[in-house]
Design a protein around this motif. Structure first.
Motif, mmCIF file in Angstrom:
data_model
loop_
_atom_site.group_PDB
_atom_site.id
_atom_site.type_symbol
_atom_site.label_atom_id
_atom_site.label_comp_id
_atom_site.label_asym_id
_atom_site.label_seq_id
_atom_site.Cartn_x
_atom_site.Cartn_y
_atom_site.Cartn_z
ATOM 1 N N ARG A 165 0.815 -1.222 0.000
ATOM 2 C CA ARG A 165 0.000 0.000 0.000
ATOM 3 C C ARG A 165 0.851 1.276 0.000
ATOM 4 N N ARG A 166 2.009 1.236 0.629
ATOM 5 C CA ARG A 166 2.789 2.468 0.783
ATOM 6 C C ARG A 166 3.105 3.085 -0.570
ATOM 7 N N GLY A 167 3.310 2.238 -1.576
ATOM 8 C CA GLY A 167 3.621 2.755 -2.899
ATOM 9 C C GLY A 167 2.512 3.579 -3.507
ATOM 10 N N LEU A 168 1.257 3.405 -3.005
ATOM 11 C CA LEU A 168 0.151 4.209 -3.514
ATOM 12 C C LEU A 168 0.365 5.696 -3.254
ATOM 13 N N GLY A 169 1.212 5.998 -2.277
ATOM 14 C CA GLY A 169 1.469 7.406 -2.009
ATOM 15 C C GLY A 169 2.063 8.121 -3.207
ATOM 16 N N LEU A 170 2.878 7.429 -4.000
ATOM 17 C CA LEU A 170 3.436 8.026 -5.211
ATOM 18 C C LEU A 170 2.345 8.231 -6.252
ATOM 19 N N TRP A 171 1.455 7.256 -6.383
ATOM 20 C CA TRP A 171 0.322 7.372 -7.327
ATOM 21 C C TRP A 171 -0.564 8.553 -6.934
ATOM 22 N N GLN A 172 -0.786 8.704 -5.640
ATOM 23 C CA GLN A 172 -1.651 9.781 -5.183
ATOM 24 C C GLN A 172 -1.047 11.158 -5.436
ATOM 25 N N LEU A 173 0.280 11.242 -5.494
ATOM 26 C CA LEU A 173 0.892 12.523 -5.835
ATOM 27 C C LEU A 173 0.447 13.003 -7.212
ATOM 28 N N LEU A 174 0.141 12.066 -8.103
ATOM 29 C CA LEU A 174 -0.281 12.402 -9.461
ATOM 30 C C LEU A 174 -1.769 12.706 -9.558
ATOM 31 N N TYR A 175 -2.587 12.050 -8.733
ATOM 32 C CA TYR A 175 -4.032 12.084 -8.947
ATOM 33 C C TYR A 175 -4.852 12.618 -7.775
ATOM 34 N N VAL A 176 -4.225 12.928 -6.672
ATOM 35 C CA VAL A 176 -4.970 13.419 -5.511
ATOM 36 C C VAL A 176 -4.408 14.767 -5.076
ATOM 37 N N ASP A 177 -5.221 15.803 -5.254
ATOM 38 C CA ASP A 177 -4.788 17.137 -4.827
ATOM 39 C C ASP A 177 -5.669 17.682 -3.699
ATOM 40 N N GLY A 178 -6.791 17.005 -3.420
ATOM 41 C CA GLY A 178 -7.662 17.429 -2.336
ATOM 42 C C GLY A 178 -8.417 18.713 -2.602
ATOM 43 N N GLU A 179 -8.478 19.135 -3.868
ATOM 44 C CA GLU A 179 -9.135 20.398 -4.208
ATOM 45 C C GLU A 179 -10.638 20.201 -4.405
ATOM 46 N N THR A 180 -11.433 21.083 -3.804
ATOM 47 C CA THR A 180 -12.879 21.054 -3.958
ATOM 48 C C THR A 180 -13.268 21.576 -5.343
ATOM 49 N N PHE A 181 -14.356 21.064 -5.894
ATOM 50 C CA PHE A 181 -14.864 21.529 -7.189
ATOM 51 C C PHE A 181 -15.086 23.035 -7.163
ATOM 52 N N GLN A 182 -14.647 23.682 -8.226
ATOM 53 C CA GLN A 182 -14.855 25.116 -8.389
ATOM 54 C C GLN A 182 -15.718 25.367 -9.621
ATOM 55 N N PRO A 183 -16.844 26.071 -9.478
ATOM 56 C CA PRO A 183 -17.706 26.345 -10.639
ATOM 57 C C PRO A 183 -16.971 27.145 -11.707
ATOM 58 N N ASP A 184 -17.378 26.916 -12.939
ATOM 59 C CA ASP A 184 -16.838 27.658 -14.075
ATOM 60 C C ASP A 184 -17.729 28.877 -14.298
ATOM 61 N N PRO A 185 -17.205 30.096 -14.086
ATOM 62 C CA PRO A 185 -18.057 31.283 -14.225
ATOM 63 C C PRO A 185 -18.590 31.485 -15.641
ATOM 64 N N ALA A 186 -17.975 30.822 -16.620
ATOM 65 C CA ALA A 186 -18.446 30.958 -18.002
ATOM 66 C C ALA A 186 -19.609 30.017 -18.307
#
Length: 311
Positions: A165-186
């Motif tokens: 499992r520890r190796g998943l931490g490298l995968w998560q660096l690519l795909y997990v940023d923890g950012e909440t959805f932001q609406p597109d004003p356009a």
């Protein structure tokens, strides 16, 4: 000379191990990081429906009210091995009844379990991370009202090195940023609402997209179809491609299909999508229309394989 070479290799090895350990350190959310919000189980029930949680976490073959017994067990077959969906009932030993809100939000936002272990992305936290924290808190409040189930799902069947499992931490660096959805004003309010539901709790891209060789979603072909998570067949293209997608479906027809399980060709959804539709039918007409509006706003992509969507 040989001695210096050995020492240099040892130093490099220790440095590499240290870097690996640092880069794969699980990220966590503390209770103090949560907003001052009182979770609402009724709102959580709506998020539960939008997320289609029963589709994976109900016991395979269960029907009716038994689908609220979230004992898990569904087998998801992938090129990396077979994942067995876990018990997320409120049983304190076998499920997540003993988890704090912070632990639950951590799992949804960063893919990290209660014990600090990296979770496999068969759990679609790469989509759930886009959800508002308040929605996650509401969802946990609702899950805690469901029947506890005192059984464990089978362990994952993964070969080396995917069982580390520890190796998943490298995968998560690519795909997990923890950012909440932001609406597109356009975009319109409806499209932004649909985007939130599709990209967040609905996690539609997780099944409806092809993946690359390390298991990440191919964003350039997102929503154009992908392999069925149960291991047989393919999940259809839901981009507005006229030939292989839903280009011939109107927004009203898409919303109607989700609400009634009657598609424009008078067929019905089947397989895992039938369970998804059962959950989508619990959403408001406005939200179903928003999902339809968002799907129709996607760029059309010709599916890699046919046929056109059938469920």
């Amino acid at each position: 000379m040989l001695r210096r070479l050995v020492i240099a290799l040892l130093v490099l090895g220790i440095a590499a191990a240290g870097a690996f350990w640092f880069l794969t350190t699980p990220r966590r959310i503390a209770e103090s990081d949560l907003p001052p919000y009182q979770p609402d189980a009724a709102r959580g029930a709506y998020i539960f429906a939008a997320g289609g949680c029963t589709s994976c976490h109900a016991a395979p073959g269960s029907t009716g009210e038994d689908r609220l017994k979230l004992s898990g067990g569904l087998a998801l077959k992938t090129p990396f091995g077979t994942f067995h969906v876990p018990n997320i009932s409120p049983d304190p030993e076998h499920g997540i009844g003993g988890w704090t809100l912070a632990e639950f939000v951590t799992s949804m936002r960063f893919g990290v379990g209660r014990a600090g272990e990296h979770l496999y992305p068969a759990f679609p936290y790469t989509s759930y991370q886009r959800m508002r924290v308040e929605d996650m808190m509401d969802l946990k409040a609702y899950l805690d009202t469901l029947p506890p189930v005192a059984t464990d799902a089978p362990p994952h069947e993964l070969p080396f090195p995917f069982n580390i499992r520890r190796g998943l931490g490298l995968w998560q660096l690519l795909y997990v940023d923890g950012e909440t959805f932001q609406p597109d004003p356009a975009k319109s309010d409806a499209i932004n609402r649909g985007a939130y539901l599709v990209r967040g709790p609905g996690h539609c891209a997780e099944c409806h997209s092809p993946r690359n060789f390390i298991g990440g979603i191919d964003q350039a072909r997102a929503y154009s179809g992908g392999p069925a998570p149960e291991g047989d067949g393919r999940i259809p293209n839901i981009t507005p491609d006229a030939e292989t997608g839903i280009g011939s479906w109107s927004e009203d027809e898409i919303a109607e299909a989700f609400a009634t399980n009657m598609k424009p060709d008078f067929d019905s959804f089947s397989g895992s999508m039938a369970h998804v539709q059962e959950n989508l039918a619990k959403l408001t007409p406005e939200d179903l229309g928003a999902i339809a509006a968002y799907l129709k706003s996607l760029p059309p992509i010709k599916a890699e394989t046919r046929p056109a969507p059938s469920g």
